[in-house]
Design a protein around this motif. Structure first.
Motif, PDB file in Angstrom:
ATOM      1  N   PRO A   1      36.339  44.778  36.347  1.00  0.00           N
ATOM      2  CA  PRO A   1      34.919  45.119  36.434  1.00  0.00           C
ATOM      3  C   PRO A   1      34.628  46.376  37.241  1.00  0.00           C
ATOM      4  N   GLU A   2      35.538  46.767  38.129  1.00  0.00           N
ATOM      5  CA  GLU A   2      35.286  47.907  38.994  1.00  0.00           C
ATOM      6  C   GLU A   2      35.709  49.222  38.341  1.00  0.00           C
ATOM      7  N   THR A   3      35.155  50.326  38.819  1.00  0.00           N
ATOM      8  CA  THR A   3      35.549  51.655  38.346  1.00  0.00           C
ATOM      9  C   THR A   3      36.438  52.371  39.359  1.00  0.00           C
ATOM     10  N   ARG A   4      36.472  51.855  40.582  1.00  0.00           N
ATOM     11  CA  ARG A   4      37.315  52.438  41.631  1.00  0.00           C
ATOM     12  C   ARG A   4      38.335  51.423  42.120  1.00  0.00           C
ATOM     13  N   PHE A   5      39.470  51.937  42.513  1.00  0.00           N
ATOM     14  CA  PHE A   5      40.527  51.097  43.044  1.00  0.00           C
ATOM     15  C   PHE A   5      40.111  50.522  44.398  1.00  0.00           C
TER      16      PHE A   5
ATOM     17  N   VAL B   1      38.646  48.749  30.192  1.00  0.00           N
ATOM     18  CA  VAL B   1      37.468  48.000  29.750  1.00  0.00           C
ATOM     19  C   VAL B   1      36.795  47.445  30.995  1.00  0.00           C
ATOM     20  N   ARG B   2      35.604  47.936  31.262  1.00  0.00           N
ATOM     21  CA  ARG B   2      34.888  47.509  32.463  1.00  0.00           C
ATOM     22  C   ARG B   2      34.189  46.182  32.197  1.00  0.00           C
ATOM     23  N   ALA B   3      34.866  45.106  32.540  1.00  0.00           N
ATOM     24  CA  ALA B   3      34.344  43.761  32.308  1.00  0.00           C
ATOM     25  C   ALA B   3      35.118  42.786  33.178  1.00  0.00           C
TER      26      ALA B   3
ATOM     27  N   ALA C   1      45.660  31.103  21.369  1.00  0.00           N
ATOM     28  CA  ALA C   1      45.145  32.135  20.461  1.00  0.00           C
ATOM     29  C   ALA C   1      45.494  33.536  20.939  1.00  0.00           C
ATOM     30  N   ARG C   2      46.034  33.635  22.151  1.00  0.00           N
ATOM     31  CA  ARG C   2      46.350  34.925  22.776  1.00  0.00           C
ATOM     32  C   ARG C   2      45.117  35.825  22.835  1.00  0.00           C
ATOM     33  N   LYS C   3      44.086  35.295  23.477  1.00  0.00           N
ATOM     34  CA  LYS C   3      42.839  36.037  23.632  1.00  0.00           C
ATOM     35  C   LYS C   3      42.299  35.888  25.053  1.00  0.00           C
ATOM     36  N   VAL C   4      41.669  36.973  25.509  1.00  0.00           N
ATOM     37  CA  VAL C   4      40.969  36.975  26.786  1.00  0.00           C
ATOM     38  C   VAL C   4      39.480  37.119  26.502  1.00  0.00           C
ATOM     39  N   PHE C   5      38.669  36.283  27.101  1.00  0.00           N
ATOM     40  CA  PHE C   5      37.223  36.321  26.889  1.00  0.00           C
ATOM     41  C   PHE C   5      36.559  36.991  28.088  1.00  0.00           C
ATOM     42  N   LEU C   6      35.595  37.874  27.797  1.00  0.00           N
ATOM     43  CA  LEU C   6      34.982  38.701  28.827  1.00  0.00           C
ATOM     44  C   LEU C   6      33.509  38.355  29.013  1.00  0.00           C
ATOM     45  N   ASP C   7      32.956  38.764  30.152  1.00  0.00           N
ATOM     46  CA  ASP C   7      31.547  38.496  30.422  1.00  0.00           C
ATOM     47  C   ASP C   7      30.622  39.347  29.570  1.00  0.00           C
ATOM     48  N   THR C   8      31.180  40.269  28.807  1.00  0.00           N
ATOM     49  CA  THR C   8      30.383  41.067  27.868  1.00  0.00           C
ATOM     50  C   THR C   8      30.203  40.353  26.534  1.00  0.00           C
TER      51      THR C   8
END
Length: 355
Positions: free
Chosen positions: A33-37, A69-71, A80-87
């Motif tokens: 979710p972050e843009t900076r380390f 991916v910012r999420a 299913a080999r899937k990750v679900f995001l808050d988007t």
């Protein structure tokens, strides 16, 4: 670049290290979710009001095949080999690198989460100390590395504030006798009150209730313990009683080998070394190792040995504790300017090592 779908969850020390290395030969999707380390080992500096050292993720991953991916990951379906995001998006993967790390553990202490500042809110804490109408009392809960660094940094940067450190055990109790002695000497010089063997039972607006009695405080900082992110356990990956995912000698989930688990999220046991502790010192090598595995640069089991432990003790002092490869203490320490320069070199080298 290949079209193998590699997804990295988490942009901390382990996740970024794995992503930048795997991104040399593969297309990698980095989910965070972050843009900076977040340079976690410098949060005590932020809490004391010093400038932050946080490069953007784009800077760190520049020149690599990494798409950010910012999420925030909200669910994981290994079948299913899937990750679900808050988007609302679902991201598919062939290989997942799970590096969601750890977070402050409140241990259900009444009032702690409501009234105390965790390390994750270091910037907010720094602003509170800076803008207070008058100095008061700060109580730092936790006698481990994070608590010691926070207490000494705040005491030095804000001499008008009265600083107390409260620990269920002994402050710095894992260090050698010389190491513990130096920590206590610095705290005495900075005027820090030490309350040991005091278990916190409640936090309220006026301070702490402990097994040793009432400890008043205007500001409470919580650095008592960390816990792994719960997503791995919720998704059905095999975890230990503490919630850390169990992995094999190549850092793959023992229940889902298409998932690599690294950093604080993983319970890693190395022959001759033991079960690795949480922290930057172990997370970076894990991330680097998985990056090498994914690019075909190694197929050997993960190996790791400790070298030293180091603490900042304000801007003018530090402790570098020499240790054996299994993390047990040697008697030798380095302190003062020498210790500070070594600590600074290690911390400043982290950004470079991420690539």
């Amino acid at each position: 670049m290949t079209e193998k779908q590699i997804v990295v969850l988490g942009a901390g020390y382990a996740g970024l290290s794995a992503a930048t290395r795997a991104g040399r030969r593969h297309r990698v999707t980095l989910i965070a979710p972050e843009t900076r380390f977040l340079h976690r080992v410098r949060q005590h500096e932020t809490a004391a009001g010093h400038p932050e050292h946080r490069p953007t993720l784009a800077e760190v991953t520049r020149g690599r095949g990494v798409r950010h991916v910012r999420a925030r990951a909200t669910g994981l379906d290994p079948a299913a080999r899937k990750v679900f995001l808050d988007t609302g998006e679902a991201v598919a993967y062939d290989t997942l690198v799970y590096a969601l790390g750890s977070r402050t553990a409140w241990h259900a202490v009444p009032g702690a989460e409501r009234h105390a500042y965790p390390a994750e809110r270091a910037a907010e804490l720094g602003e509170r100390l800076r803008t207070a109408d008058r100095p008061g009392t700060v109580a730092v809960v936790g006698g481990g590395a994070t608590g010691i660094e926070l207490a000494t940094e705040i005491a030095e940067a804000h001499p008008g504030w009265r600083v107390r450190i409260v620990a269920a055990g002994q402050v710095g109790g894992w260090f050698s006798a010389r190491g513990r002695g130096h920590v206590r000497a610095v705290m005495a010089r900075l005027g820090i009150e030490v309350h040991e063997r005091s278990t916190v039972t409640e936090v309220d607006t006026g301070g702490l209730h402990t097994s040793g009695g009432r400890i008043p405080a205007d500001v409470v900082v919580w650095a008592a313990a960390m816990e792994p992110h719960p997503l791995a356990a919720e998704a059905g990956l095999t975890v230990d009683p503490a919630g850390r995912a169990l992995v094999d000698d190549h850092l793959r989930s023992v229940s889902h080998p298409e998932v690599y688990i690294i950093g604080d999220a993983a319970a890693v046991t190395v022959p001759g070394t033991g079960t690795l502790r949480m922290g930057c010192a172990t997370a970076l090598p894990m991330g680097g190792y998985v990056g090498k595995v994914l690019t075909g640069r190694t197929d050997k089991p993960f190996a790791f040995r400790y070298n030293l432990q180091c603490l900042s003790l304000g801007r003018r002092d530090a402790l570098v504790q020499l240790i054996h490869g299994d993390d047990s203490m040697r008697p030798s320490i380095l302190t003062g300017r020498t210790g500070r320069l070594i600590k600074a070199a290690i911390v400043n080298g982290v950004i470079w090592s991420l690539r």
